[in-house]
Scaffold this motif. Sequence first.
Motif, PDB file in Angstrom:
ATOM      1  N   PHE A 222      39.020 -20.601  -0.348  1.00 34.82           N
ATOM      2  CA  PHE A 222      37.981 -19.663   0.105  1.00 34.82           C
ATOM      3  C   PHE A 222      36.896 -20.340   0.925  1.00 34.82           C
ATOM      4  O   PHE A 222      36.306 -19.746   1.793  1.00 34.82           O
ATOM      5  CB  PHE A 222      37.446 -18.779  -1.041  1.00 34.82           C
TER       6      PHE A 222
ATOM      7  N   SER B 177      38.321 -20.106   4.380  1.00 35.71           N
ATOM      8  CA  SER B 177      38.255 -18.738   4.892  1.00 35.71           C
ATOM      9  C   SER B 177      36.820 -18.382   5.291  1.00 35.71           C
ATOM     10  O   SER B 177      36.572 -17.805   6.356  1.00 35.71           O
ATOM     11  CB  SER B 177      38.791 -17.791   3.815  1.00 35.71           C
ATOM     12  N   ASN B 178      35.846 -18.773   4.439  1.00 37.99           N
ATOM     13  CA  ASN B 178      34.429 -18.504   4.737  1.00 37.99           C
ATOM     14  C   ASN B 178      34.007 -19.187   6.032  1.00 37.99           C
ATOM     15  O   ASN B 178      33.305 -18.617   6.872  1.00 37.99           O
ATOM     16  CB  ASN B 178      33.545 -19.003   3.605  1.00 37.99           C
TER      17      ASN B 178
ATOM     18  N   THR C 137      35.142 -17.301   9.051  1.00 36.73           N
ATOM     19  CA  THR C 137      34.295 -16.133   9.306  1.00 36.73           C
ATOM     20  C   THR C 137      32.957 -16.554   9.923  1.00 36.73           C
ATOM     21  O   THR C 137      32.495 -15.990  10.919  1.00 36.73           O
ATOM     22  CB  THR C 137      34.055 -15.386   7.981  1.00 36.73           C
TER      23      THR C 137
ATOM     24  N   ASP D 147      25.441 -11.100   5.583  1.00 35.93           N
ATOM     25  CA  ASP D 147      26.692 -11.657   5.024  1.00 35.93           C
ATOM     26  C   ASP D 147      26.706 -13.185   5.109  1.00 35.93           C
ATOM     27  O   ASP D 147      27.192 -13.869   4.207  1.00 35.93           O
ATOM     28  CB  ASP D 147      27.893 -11.083   5.783  1.00 35.93           C
TER      29      ASP D 147
ATOM     30  N   LEU E  63      27.973 -15.974   2.403  1.00 37.45           N
ATOM     31  CA  LEU E  63      29.113 -16.869   2.683  1.00 37.45           C
ATOM     32  C   LEU E  63      28.710 -18.330   2.491  1.00 37.45           C
ATOM     33  O   LEU E  63      29.455 -19.119   1.877  1.00 37.45           O
ATOM     34  CB  LEU E  63      29.623 -16.673   4.117  1.00 37.45           C
TER      35      LEU E  63
ATOM     36  N   GLN F 173      28.380 -19.079  -1.254  1.00 30.90           N
ATOM     37  CA  GLN F 173      29.719 -19.199  -1.886  1.00 30.90           C
ATOM     38  C   GLN F 173      30.387 -20.520  -1.505  1.00 30.90           C
ATOM     39  O   GLN F 173      30.999 -21.199  -2.338  1.00 30.90           O
ATOM     40  CB  GLN F 173      30.635 -18.066  -1.409  1.00 30.90           C
ATOM     41  N   THR F 174      30.284 -20.864  -0.238  1.00 28.37           N
ATOM     42  CA  THR F 174      30.942 -22.077   0.242  1.00 28.37           C
ATOM     43  C   THR F 174      30.372 -23.305  -0.459  1.00 28.37           C
ATOM     44  O   THR F 174      31.107 -24.188  -0.906  1.00 28.37           O
ATOM     45  CB  THR F 174      30.750 -22.217   1.759  1.00 28.37           C
TER      46      THR F 174
END
Lengths: 440, 217
Positions: free
Chosen positions: A200, A203-204, A207, A254, A258, A261-262
């Motif tokens: 993830f 993926s982050n 984005t 967002d 992100l 989370q990262t």
Amino acid sequence: MPTDSEGRRRIVYCVGEEHALRDILPEAEAAALLSAASRAGLRGVRVVDPGGKALWGSGDDVPPPGEGDPRRPILLEGEAAGSVVLPAGAAGGETQDALLALLADALTAMAHNNLKRMLVTETHTEVVNRSYEELLETNRSLSASEQRYRELAGTLEIKVRERTEELSRAMARLVQQEKMASVGQLAAGVAHEINNPLAFVTSNLRTLKKYTERFLDIIARYQRVFEQGGVAQQDRDDLRKHRVSLRLDAISEDAGDLLRQTLEGTERVRKIVSDLKGFSHVDEEGEAPADMNREIDRTLSVMRHEIPAGAGIVREFSPLPVIPCRPGAFNQLFLGLVRNALQARQEGLRLTLRTGVSGDRIRIAFADNGPGVPADLRTRIFEPFFTTRDVGKGKGLGLTVAYDIVTAHGGTIDVEDTPGGGATFVLQLPIRRGSHDQIR
Amino acid sequence: MIEYDSEEQRMVLKFVYYGPALSGKTTNLLRLHDLLAKEGRGDLMVLDTKDDRTIFFDLLPFFLVAPSGLKIKVKVYTVPGQVQHDATRKAVLQRADGVAFIADSRRSEAKNNAESFGNLERNLSIVGIGIDKLPLVLQYNKRDLPDILPEEEIRRTWGATGFPVVLSSALEGWGVVETFRALAERAYDALDRRYDFTGTHGLTRGSFAERLVRRAG
């Protein structure tokens, strides 16, 4: 000439040799009989050989025997071996004839018995000699084989030593392999655990890359408007429309999430790597002071992914003194013991890890509720290559490695029954080394 | 051969009765002594025995003179059959001109026969006699007893070897002279090849056997 089994020449006594009368009948034995016969009336009686030559006789004053003189044969093996002869002119008559026959028969009987005795003696001597030779032979070959066995015994010791060294090396290689396999299993689990946050985070970042492109786009437009010197109403409208089309308000919100989370993801990876380092003590050479409670926790933390959801691991720790040891080795040992428990019971496993101080020793117990270890196998499970698992499912070295680690530290490892069923592995480690070497 | 003196015109031969213990070797010689004419043979010499078992050997000598004047003496010996007397067996077997192997016909004795025959082969090779060159006759003795090997079986076993096989009962006195004659004939063949009995000594196979095997009147 006949030879024996080893090619030595050997003279074998031969039964059946022919004997002359002289060899069988000594003159001394015949002489007494002849002189008695002479006195009885056979004056001048003689014994001659088959060729007619006089052998023995009574008195030299009588002429040599002639062809036609009265004579009687002396038989040996049924053959005439000689004769008794009365010289010509000696008194003849019936009495003399009878006496001559009697003398011949007596000498025949004497020769016959002498021959028998000789044959018996010769054969007996031969048998005795042969037995003696055979004994000597046996003695020789026994001495030779004794020598051979002595030499063998000498070289045997060297051979055994060589083979033992070879085996020790092979065993060390296998133990090393076993450790590597254990680490390999751990690595596979850890890789899986790292993969998740890594996925993830990646993926982050993708984005965020797109978001960044839009931010840069709008910044570029602002830049152009400012460079043209003034902000007309038209420009303001265009910029607002463009901001909407780029959904900049939404993505601004967002992007913060992100990034948070990262960072969490990378923190998780950092933690895993730190656990691994802690577990392996990769930065430490040799011994270091260690708190066993902490080391057990480190082991459990790197094993998280191996422990199924339903398994209950209960920590009943008491504070422990710090002891100098090779913590990496002990973590390997704890890892092995936890894995054994996991294999002992697939579902409903309850593993209690209890630590404490008992006298001058630290006591660590791993109590599971699996099938337990039968009494007759309790000493054997620490032997190298002993395993109850199927072929290919274990080399039987896990507990041997554990035993070696503990004994190298001067401690002991045993297995007991868990009250209510199961196996309890108990480690006892000296708090101060040197004071406990007698424990074993 | 024990002795051959061409100047003295004298030859001394040796026949040996071999076989397992108690197969009837001495009884064979006793019967020959009784059945054959006094002329041409000596008396049976029996060396010391223990419980009637041969421990040394027995000897029965025979004499004949060839037309050439060659005096031939044939010494017939028995060996002790008991296993422990092997050294004596070798001494008796030494320089033998012919062997009669006396087997016990009873089924129970088959193993002893085989062991004794193996012992004969081994001892022959030790004393330097090739079994293929040696005149050898087999006698299956004790045909008067029950539970004996049938004749067909014996012939089947030995047929291929070419050794003459004689069935006998030494106790009842039959087959004994036939065995001796067969041995004499086989020995003659071997001696004739070497000493030219027929040509040089005018001694034919038939007369050699006849002179040795003269039935008592």
